[in-house]
Design an enzyme around this catalytic site. Structure first.
Site, PDB file in Angstrom:
ATOM      1  N   GLU A   1       1.424   0.155  10.896  1.00 25.82           N
ATOM      2  CA  GLU A   1      -0.032  -0.039  11.056  1.00 25.82           C
ATOM      3  C   GLU A   1      -0.687   1.252  11.542  1.00 25.82           C
ATOM      4  O   GLU A   1      -1.582   1.230  12.382  1.00 25.82           O
ATOM      5  CB  GLU A   1      -0.331  -1.184  12.035  1.00 25.82           C
ATOM      6  CG  GLU A   1       0.033  -2.539  11.528  1.00 25.82           C
ATOM      7  CD  GLU A   1      -0.996  -3.091  10.532  1.00 25.82           C
ATOM      8  OE1 GLU A   1      -0.567  -3.842   9.648  1.00 25.82           O
ATOM      9  OE2 GLU A   1      -2.198  -2.764  10.612  1.00 25.82           O
TER      10      GLU A   1
ATOM     11  N   ARG B   1      20.879  -8.963  41.795  1.00 19.09           N
ATOM     12  CA  ARG B   1      21.965  -7.993  41.831  1.00 19.09           C
ATOM     13  C   ARG B   1      22.021  -7.266  43.177  1.00 19.09           C
ATOM     14  O   ARG B   1      21.039  -6.673  43.589  1.00 19.09           O
ATOM     15  CB  ARG B   1      21.722  -6.972  40.713  1.00 19.09           C
ATOM     16  CG  ARG B   1      22.573  -5.735  40.752  1.00 19.09           C
ATOM     17  CD  ARG B   1      23.920  -5.991  40.210  1.00 19.09           C
ATOM     18  NE  ARG B   1      24.641  -4.785  39.852  1.00 19.09           N
ATOM     19  CZ  ARG B   1      25.950  -4.785  39.646  1.00 19.09           C
ATOM     20  NH1 ARG B   1      26.647  -5.900  39.754  1.00 19.09           N
ATOM     21  NH2 ARG B   1      26.567  -3.681  39.303  1.00 19.09           N
TER      22      ARG B   1
ATOM     23  N   SER C   1       0.712   7.583   5.472  1.00 25.16           N
ATOM     24  CA  SER C   1      -0.596   7.626   6.114  1.00 25.16           C
ATOM     25  C   SER C   1      -1.712   8.089   5.180  1.00 25.16           C
ATOM     26  O   SER C   1      -2.833   7.621   5.262  1.00 25.16           O
ATOM     27  CB  SER C   1      -0.537   8.556   7.331  1.00 25.16           C
ATOM     28  OG  SER C   1       0.410   8.070   8.254  1.00 25.16           O
TER      29      SER C   1
ATOM     30  N   LEU D   1       0.859  -1.189   0.000  1.00 27.68           N
ATOM     31  CA  LEU D   1       0.000   0.000   0.000  1.00 27.68           C
ATOM     32  C   LEU D   1       0.900   1.245   0.000  1.00 27.68           C
ATOM     33  O   LEU D   1       0.925   2.019  -0.940  1.00 27.68           O
ATOM     34  CB  LEU D   1      -0.935  -0.017   1.215  1.00 27.68           C
ATOM     35  CG  LEU D   1      -1.787   1.231   1.468  1.00 27.68           C
ATOM     36  CD1 LEU D   1      -2.720   1.511   0.298  1.00 27.68           C
ATOM     37  CD2 LEU D   1      -2.594   1.094   2.748  1.00 27.68           C
ATOM     38  N   THR D   2       1.666   1.384   1.068  1.00 27.52           N
ATOM     39  CA  THR D   2       2.543   2.545   1.248  1.00 27.52           C
ATOM     40  C   THR D   2       3.511   2.742   0.077  1.00 27.52           C
ATOM     41  O   THR D   2       4.032   1.783  -0.467  1.00 27.52           O
ATOM     42  CB  THR D   2       3.373   2.324   2.529  1.00 27.52           C
ATOM     43  OG1 THR D   2       2.481   2.161   3.611  1.00 27.52           O
ATOM     44  CG2 THR D   2       4.304   3.470   2.801  1.00 27.52           C
TER      45      THR D   2
ATOM     46  N   GLY E   1       6.505  -6.219   3.846  1.00 24.01           N
ATOM     47  CA  GLY E   1       7.190  -7.370   4.434  1.00 24.01           C
ATOM     48  C   GLY E   1       7.114  -8.557   3.498  1.00 24.01           C
ATOM     49  O   GLY E   1       6.078  -8.774   2.859  1.00 24.01           O
TER      50      GLY E   1
END
Lengths: 682, 682
Positions: A441, A325, A157, A150-151, A190
């Site tokens: 997202e 610790r 956005s 898409l991007t 991806g």
């Protein structure tokens, strides 16, 4: 039961484990149910049967090695019966539980698998039709590995201004895909960098009459599965190294008059006839656009779960290390655990409450998401309101979780001081992987406006006295907003302030106040200062709409988890869950205290003093429970992969092994002779 | 002059550059002086003559490649005349200016160089005597590469419980070094992993009479410079991969009855005679201990400068990208730069003020540090107070800078959204490198107690009406603390609130209030609740002593930078500096607003409303100046190394080059055939 809940090896953590106020096994069983524990047990057992899942290199591996590992793990996961058998109808919590296990295994593998075997087929299913069935089948078996495009480099956005075009050619009955410039190249997809053969590509659909019908999804072959070479007209490549998630091959692609058959349009809601006529089943194109992007909503809910999984991992490491610790102590005495320091408690224990609250909330949200999908399929009349409310909840809980966990991981990292800076501690990788959650997202600041815009619409209804009612009850209290706004701070002690019901009341006041203030701010800008709606909305974000969306989701989360605490039968369980929730409540409220003074809810120092005292008291109260609380939520050691956080508490033994066993750690470099040569050239 | 201040290439940033309210060259000249600009110009010019300094790999390089690069760069830097000629007596600002240049070049190189050619020889100089002169000479030429070993795996901040022992053997006139366990192995020593031949090692000195004389420094040969193999009895190794700074070979070392000559004790303040008699020149052993650790103080001041350098780099990237990147816009109009959004301005512009303020403050502090060293050498009577005050300032400004820059870099990273996640953007590396600043040279939360403990001592003096006066004037206003505490919020507008003198007043009130409250808290715990001083101090940290130290240093920083703004002759320069300082002031004050209500300084909404309005007004006011402000402080492009932040603003061209030029980005993996094989094994 016993086999799902094994005792931990004895060691330096015993002392704190003995001090716990509750039985960790009882709490674990209460929070996760026997079904889920059995499922987790089965997945862990199967994972340990394959060496590929036990890979644990502390040393830098090359980008290529990380890629290969994630790709191989992704495919091997299909061999696990426990994962493939998972039936979401029998237990709708399974998808969110599974993603958490896989995040602990390898976040890159989890992301690649979600795209290939989750998102890609579900997009084909929801946007395609029968003619795409063979692709769907192939993507389930793994014959087809998909990506989602898409991007573009120049557009993230604002999806509407995407520049890739798909022009229909009625002579050949094909779409011609084109990327007008490098800015229009699809990016960040991806799997696209190296492993995808197919991609869903969004492009502006142009019919032969020259009309642009806006964005549509196309199913596009990008690489020949036989040779893994790109098809002519497709320029596809890998985006190279990233801050984290380097096992994921994010890719870019440009199209140069690349022709695809007409049938490759995913045509559930709109189609182009052979002659080039545009056909749509929805009257309102903006609804069609909304419907096509709606398939993305699952991602946000998953991210809330992913964030929770990172928080659990980071807190496990930091708190076990803090218990083991030792540093300083009263004059003449032995050194004490750093967990005994007020400052260290205050750094970590509130974030333990964050890990608990997000873990439980994401399990709830994952379940709701599945119900929404099922209701949508069955055409339930409730579906529209439920979908809308879930959209508002996921659009604000994803940013909130991303930010909270970002800060949690960072505090864990710093609290482990020097040794926390070692790769072998594991905290750097968690941070670098979690980092993406804040920007993908939906970039957080932009995404959260989905929620605030929705909330803003309620104020006129409140003024009209209308009843507000939504299926998940996240906004129902707004019906009484005007009453709530009349209340003043009137608690008499810090014990009162930390009661969950009082915390919920204070959050309700905050939501009402910010809703009213945001609405009035916007109206003043639009009607008095005559700004157009874009600028009026823009100038109402900071201090108003952004805070509104966050306090709204905080209130809903606390309200939900309170139900979980109240439902516990065992008093020790109820008490510990109430303390965790109280701490989460007062600690998050502290960030908004000034608003109470701004809105005249409080005017003297009691509110602040009580909140501070509640925070410190709860941290101190919970201190001896932290190790047991971590035991309840921690992943098994083979997934935790941290020298500082193993369940046996043998920090220095694990550190020693990590130091001594690293190949080459104790040998000369192969450039040791060069050191003199470089100098001698002076 | 012109050659130091070149115009930037024309491009997408022109529009904002034209809008600036001031001449960036004038501001740069005012802030840095012609001397410094000439020096920077000369260093940049020389750096560009060596290919080793132009190395710019966007792709993951192996740990070994990073190590070799940093080692080679460290040695090659000695070839630069502009660096070696730098005369701190002519301009005491040069060391801090140089470290910033080197941080921009390669942080690992900068750190290695600081240890080899700064810290190691200066420790020998300050703690050794004439008998160590040959080592000193060798370390200046690079024949000896040194490391500094204090911390052990089991002991960091609490240096007194170090376990390494040096037992004197009067028969052989040697010290015998021993590490009783792995927890006692020295660790984190930079250069020790692979490149050091020598190390300064702190060990408990034990004389033949069995008396432990506590920690002493020894000069120890660890590797044979001829073979680079460790000497028998020395187990030395590399700590492996870290979150960042991977060019630095941090190492560990254990000693197994390793014998060193008596003369290797660095014996300026204490010695052991041949017969084993312990000799000291200082009566108070705690003073000697303090003196021996005092050589570390330079490190904190350098870190403030290092943090400033990272902030400058991150803001340059994020703001240039924000100016170029367009997204959304009013209906029907073109898309607008994301810098136009209120939310984006509020995310970044306050951090630009942080970058400015820390850059200027660190230059000041670096100068003071050199003066302190010079005065200490000349035995100035002023030196004790000055040293004490600088200790308090550096112990709070190092944590403050570490935290502020941590948050600044993170906000920059998120504000660049998806593309900010690329390694080629540069922000991930900045974050990973800066991360160490929060935990080394004193873990922040522990270090800052040095400052709060010092401040606490003033309250009884204030009650007695004593005059408080220190050379740098950081605490002089405390003389009037009781008067200051009587004031109430009385400003009538946001314009009043943002005046630097009023911001300074509000910070003074905060320091006085928290000092009084912390003192009373501690006294109540110690005298009413009868806690011993260790626990009383421990339980006064959160909300009290930690905040006290931070508001103290914030006040001092603002006071200092205000002098810089006031001294400007040019009104445009004075205005822009005042705005930056005002924004820094009101934005940092916002985090402490609740305290004003806690202390009854304010009781209604005006304070909050004015502060919020001031922040938003200043962000909006500064918006058109940000690109020019960045131009003033930005490093040259060859040091910035970011596809998003180059001075030509050609973001998409640089992105395209990064994508296309990465080796292998567009070719098949060499495991493409395996993908089917993995699957077929199902």
């Amino acid at each position: 039961m016993a086999k799902y809940l094994k005792d931990f090896p004895s060691g330096p953590l015993d002392e704190y484990r003995r001090k716990a106020s509750f039985d960790w096994k009882k709490l674990k069983l209460y929070l996760y149910s026997e079904d889920i524990l059995e499922h987790q047990y089965n997945v862990y057992k199967e994972l340990q049967q394959y060496p590929i899942f036990l890979h644990e290199s502390q040393q830098m591996t090359s980008l290529d090695e990380q890629r290969k590992l994630a790709a191989k793990q992704m495919i091997y996961l299909n061999k696990l019966e426990s994962l493939t058998d998972a039936n979401i109808f029998s237990n709708p919590q399974l998808p969110i539980i599974n993603i958490k296990i896989l995040i602990h295994l390898n976040p890159s593998t989890a992301v690649k698998r979600s795209i290939s075997f989750g998102m890609f087929p579900s997009v084909i299913q929801s946007l395609g039709t029968d003619r795409h069935n063979s692709y769907l089948a192939g993507s389930f078996t793994g014959d087809i590995l998909g990506a989602y495009c898409l991007t573009e480099f120049g557009h993230g956005s604002n999806a509407k201004s995407i520049q890739t075009v798909a022009t229909y050619d009625r002579n050949t009955k094909e779409f011609i895909l084109n990327s007008p410039s490098f800015e229009a190249a699809k990016c960040w997809a991806g799997n696209l960098g190296q492993t995808a053969t197919h991609a869903v590509v969004y492009a502006q659909l142009i019919t032969p009459d020259g009309v642009n019908h806006s964005l549509h999804p196309f199913l596009v072959k990008v690489r020949d599965p036989e040779t893994y070479l790109p098809y002519p007209g497709v320029i596809v490549g890998d985006m190279g190294e990233k801050i984290g998630l380097n096992g994921v091959d994010n890719g870019f692609v440009m199209f140069n008059n690349y022709r695809i058959p007409r049938s490759q349009l995913l045509n559930r809601t709109a189609d182009v006839a052979e002659d080039g006529t545009y056909l749509t089943r929805l009257k309102d194109p903006s609804k069609r656009y909304g419907a096509s992007l709606g398939a993305l909503s699952v991602g946000r809910v998953m991210i809330v779960g992913i964030c929770a999984a990172y928080a659990v991992q980071a807190l496990t490491i930091a708190l076990r290390y803090a218990a083991v610790r030792k540093q300083f102590g009263p004059e003449g005495d032995d050194e004490i655990s750093i967990l005994e320091y007020q400052s260290h408690q205050h750094r970590l224990i509130p974030y333990l409450s964050v890990a608990y609250v997000l873990d439980l909330f994401s399990n709830y949200l994952g379940t709701v998401q599945i119900q929404v999908l099922i209701e949508a399929m069955s055409g339930d009349s409730n579906a529209a309101d439920l979908g809308l409310e879930l959209h508002a909840i996921s659009s604000s809980s994803k940013p909130l979780a991303g930010w909270l966990v970002r800060d949690a991981v960072q505090e864990c990292r710093e609290s482990c001081a020097g040794h926390g800076y070692l790769k072998a501690a594991g905290l750097g990788d968690i941070r670098n992987n979690n980092d993406a959650n804040c920007t993908y997202e939906g970039e957080n600041h932009i995404l959260i406006q989905q929620t605030s815009n929705w909330l803003l619409k309620f104020w006129p209804l409140i003024l009209k006295g209308e009843k507000i009612k939504f299926p998940l009850k996240s906004v129902d209290f707004l019906t009484d907003a005007q009453q709530i706004l009349k209340t003043k701070f009137s608690f008499n002690s810090f014990e009162d302030v930390m009661q969950p019901k009082n915390i919920i009341h204070m959050y309700q006041w905050l939501v009402c106040f910010l809703l009213k203030a945001s609405y009035e701010k916007y109206e003043t800008l639009a009607n008095v200062k005559k700004l157009d709606s874009f600028w009026a909305k823009n100038e109402s974000q900071v201090f108003y709409l952004k805070n509104l969306a966050i306090v709204y989701i905080q209130h809903f989360i606390i309200q939900r988890i309170y139900l979980t605490a109240l439902a516990a039968q065992d008093i020790t369980i109820k008490n510990i869950l109430t303390k965790i929730l109280s701490l989460y409540g007062v600690w998050t409220l502290e960030k908004y205290l000034t608003i109470f003074y701004q809105g005249d809810y409080a005017s003297d120092s009691r509110l602040i003093n009580f909140i501070q005292e509640a925070i410190l008291t709860l941290c101190k109260d919970l201190k001896d429970d932290t190790v047991a609380l971590v035991d309840v939520i921690a992943p098994p050691d083979f997934l935790l992969k941290s020298v500082l956080g193993q369940s046996d508490g043998m920090v220095y033994k694990h550190l020693q092994n990590a130091m001594f066993e690293t190949p080459g750690a104790m040998s000369r470099t192969n450039w040791w002779k060069d050191i003199r040569n470089w100098k001698s050239k002076l």
